[in-house]
Design an enzyme around this catalytic site. Structure first.
Site: not given
Length: 776
Positions: A312-314
């Site tokens: 996942s992105d942050y």
């Protein structure tokens, strides 16, 4: 004597076999990563499996004390089951803080890794990921030009040199995975992350990105000790969001997604075997990418065969609850993301915090968990973390920021500059004739590194470089002219335009310029103006690409003096600089050139280097001309009323040189081919000027008539060549079915019979052309 040697060898081999047979299979380095991971997975508890899907960043406090030192007692209590990843171990005092020096980070990493290997039940090592978009984002790391500038080099071999060096630096201090490269295609440069991309063209980005990933990872099943696992960012559609606003919906149809935005990802997965993919924040086909199983499972895994880890992105899983408003439950957001195909959550446990309960309750199957953990473990085995988990702390300082890496950074800055205009050969200046030179503008005495930068050991501004090079032979004057922002801090939440009295500063700059033989303007942006807007309290996108805060007034005041004047422009996106271009005879686009940028600009100014950069993105005339990308459909760009020009200010692929190049004799090896045949395209290129130069020869193709509308032209090849004055070279490209194919109305990938216009030249708007016929 020989018998004795054979006997000893047999005993040694028997001992080795006995040793391997007594240890668990996952510790046997003779086995494949898949077999080792499968064995280890069979030994893991549910708790241990769940922890491999989690990452710690702000929550590194679980294993560090308030001084940032490793605390084994604390870690033993809360991390007895291990953890999958640590984010950005280089930071001294938590997220986005000052970086550790290389030896400090290496020491900290070794202590932490020792705990996970020797103090947890199965000894599963932790992986550390770092940001390294154009050099690791930390203290002392070599800082290269931003990606939009690197793309301007059109040089795959340079990408190899740069990112091999970046990988070695990251690995030397205890990192094994990088959150790079960014291979998003940008079609709305108001987007603050434009500088992180490699422009607007899928073919150019694919070729440069494939080279980067191979440099990061190498080509072995087990990665070398100086290699790292790459992460493709940001899968889906990130670079043409609604209004150019970061993370806004990407309202793009599937045909365009596949023909344009997905192409670099597919190439990097199938050609370069990228080990990780990061999903974008945006909605793709109406569903957030983080919970979009069609995107992450059907396309990425089933169609393209991706077998690596999806991250996942942050805080993207948190966004499913807070931003996208899909569910009020963070645990439900986590379950949705996991079931859609997100293997590991970064940077901290949010939606995956209670993943164990989701598995126990049946919301997530144990088989799905095993599959995700298997992928994570395979990556760790491939990186050698089970076999060579520690780094040599004494080597870290000698590898990071070394002179050899600095030399590559200078070469990159040299090749990244794009000469946009040079009337009457204004540049280069003659260093033997200039007695007094004035550097005017807000960027003349700044070394602009761009976003995702740390603090390199060396950095220099154009003014400092010029004084170092020529301070003893010419009078060098300086005036800021205008101040752009109240602060220049990429990490600061709130940035505002400076409110200082620019009128007084412009007057002072005029007074300085009056004393000079030649004036050089340094205008554009700084890193804080157009940047990643990662939250509503940390914005970064702009509604305009014009020169801001009095810069046009400064330009008018200086050029009114009628002094010989040129301009160097620093920026992340392509700016709308029509007024500047009309006011001065020479303009150099410099982007953010990294730590050696000051030297490169000074050397280009006086001709010690010859610029060879080409634009990887089109320059709009005004913000209202967006979109300006070159590979538009035939029904677009019909023109504007009242005589406004619909063409870009500078086209994709544009870039001048201090020499000139002549193209001639464009030819095809065959004028007619079948759909499954290949044809060679050749053209003669001559350096028709008086100095050595590099030229990027570009091949474009247009399908003249097709069953669905096709772009007016598409880049299908490029070659960078170096020629001495008067030297000629025949440049040859091969066109195959892939270069001629497209998705038909039923979304089948086909080569359709008909005529194709073949174009070769120095830029997308300056080509010679011929015709090719494809028959059934």
């Amino acid at each position: 004597m020989k018998k004795g040697r054979y006997y000893l060898l047999a005993i040694a081999l028997l001992g080795t076999h006995f040793s391997y047979s007594q240890q668990p299979a996952y510790k046997n380095k003779q086995l494949s990563p898949d077999k080792r991971a499968k064995d280890l997975l069979s030994r893991m508890t549910l708790e241990e499996k769940v922890m491999q899907t989690q990452c710690l960043w702000a929550e590194k406090s679980r294993l560090l004390n308030e001084k940032g030192e490793f605390d084994e007692a604390k870690a033993s209590t809360v991390l007895k089951d291990g953890v999958g990843e640590l984010a950005r171990l280089n930071e001294k005092r938590g997220p986005n803080s000052e970086g550790l020096h290389p030896k400090e980070q290496a020491l900290l990493y070794n202590k932490i890794q020792h705990f996970f290997i020797d103090k947890t039940r199965l000894g599963i090592p932790v992986m550390v990921h770092e940001e390294s978009l154009h050099g690791q984002q930390t203290q002392d790391a070599t800082n290269y030009p931003v990606p939009i500038a690197l793309a301007s080099t059109w040089n795959e071999n340079l990408m190899t040199d740069i990112y091999s060096n970046v990988a070695a630096e990251v690995r030397a201090r205890g990192g094994q995975q990088v959150l790079a490269p960014v291979i998003d295609i940008v079609r709305d440069p108001r987007w603050g992350r434009t500088e992180e991309t490699m422009g607007e063209d899928p073919y150019l980005i694919s070729r440069l990105a494939v080279a980067q990933i191979k440099a990061y990872q190498g080509d072995g099943l087990y990665l070398g000790e100086n290699k790292v696992a790459a992460t493709l960012k940001h899968f889906g559609i990130h670079g043409q969001s609604e209004g150019g606003i970061n993370v806004s919906p990407s309202n793009i149809d599937e045909r365009t997604a596949r023909e344009v935005f997905f192409k670099p990802f597919k190439a990097c997965i199938q050609e370069a075997k990228a080990m990780n993919v990061m999903a974008c924040y945006n909605e793709v086909f109406g569903v957030p990418a983080t919970i979009n199983s069609y995107l992450l499972k059907d396309i990425l895994r089933k169609e393209w065969g991706f077998t690596g880890v999806v991250v996942s992105d942050y805080y993207a899983i948190r966004d499913i609850q807070t931003l996208h408003k899909v569910t009020p439950s963070l645990d439900e957001a986590g379950a949705l993301a996991f079931n859609a195909g997100i293997d590991i959550e970064t940077p901290d446990p949010d939606g995956y915090k209670n993943l164990q309960q989701s598995v126990s309750s049946g919301k997530i199957s144990r088989a799905a968990l095993d599959t995700a953990v298997m992928r994570i473990l395979v990556n760790k085995f491939r990186l050698g973390l089970f076999d060579n988990p520690y780094v040599d702390v004494n080597k870290a300082d000698t590898i990071v920021g070394s002179p050899s890496k600095r030399a590559v950074a200078y070469r990159a800055a040299q090749e990244a500059m794009v000469l946009l205009k040079n009337d009457n050969h204004f540049l280069p200046l003659d260093k033997n004739k200039v007695k007094t030179i004035a550097l005017i503008g807000p960027n003349a005495d700044k070394c602009l590194l761009g976003g995702y930068s740390g603090k390199p050991r060396v950095s220099i501004s154009p003014l400092q470089a010029l004084k170092e090079r020529y301070g003893k032979t010419m009078n060098i004057l300086y005036a800021e002219g205008v101040t752009l922002t109240d602060k220049n801090n990429w990490f600061a939440d709130t940035i505002r335009l400076a409110t200082s009295n620019n009128a007084d500063k412009i007057a002072a700059a005029v007074a300085v310029a009056k004393q000079a033989d030649v004036v050089v303007l340094f205008v554009g942006e700084n890193e804080s103006m157009s940047r990643e807007g990662w939250a509503s309290n940390h914005l970064g996108d702009l509604p305009t690409l014009e020169l801001l805060n009095g810069q046009n007034e400064l330009i008018k005041a200086i050029t009114a003096l009628d002094k010989p004047t040129c301009a160097f422009v620093n920026s992340g996106p392509p700016l709308c600089i029509s007024e500047l271009v009309n006011a001065v005879p020479a303009v150099m686009q410099c982007w953010y050139l990294g730590q050696e940028g000051g030297y490169a600009m000074a050397d280009a100014l006086f001709g010690d280097i010859n610029p060879s950069g080409k634009l990887p993105v089109s320059f709009p005339r005004t913000t209202g001309h967006i979109p300006a990308y070159y590979n538009y459909k035939p029904s677009a760009r019909r023109g504007y009323n009242l005589g406004f020009d619909a063409s870009p200010l500078f086209a994709f692929g544009h870039g001048l040189s201090y020499t000139t190049f002549a193209y001639s004799n464009l030819s095809l090896s065959a004028k007619t081919i079948k759909a499954n045949e290949k044809v060679k395209v050749s053209i003669d290129v001559k350096n028709s000027g008086s100095i050595k130069g590099e030229e990027v020869v570009q091949l474009y193709i247009r399908d003249d008539y097709s069953s669905v509308p096709r772009p007016v032209k598409e880049l299908k090849g490029f070659k960078k060549i170096s020629l001495e004055p008067g030297q000629s070279q025949t440049v040859t490209f091969t066109i195959d079915a892939e270069a001629l194919s497209f998705y038909d109305k039923n979304m089948n990938w086909i080569t359709e019979p008909g005529t194709f216009t073949i174009m070769v030249g120095t830029a997308s708007d300056k080509t010679d052309q011929t015709s090719l016929t494809v028959v059934p």
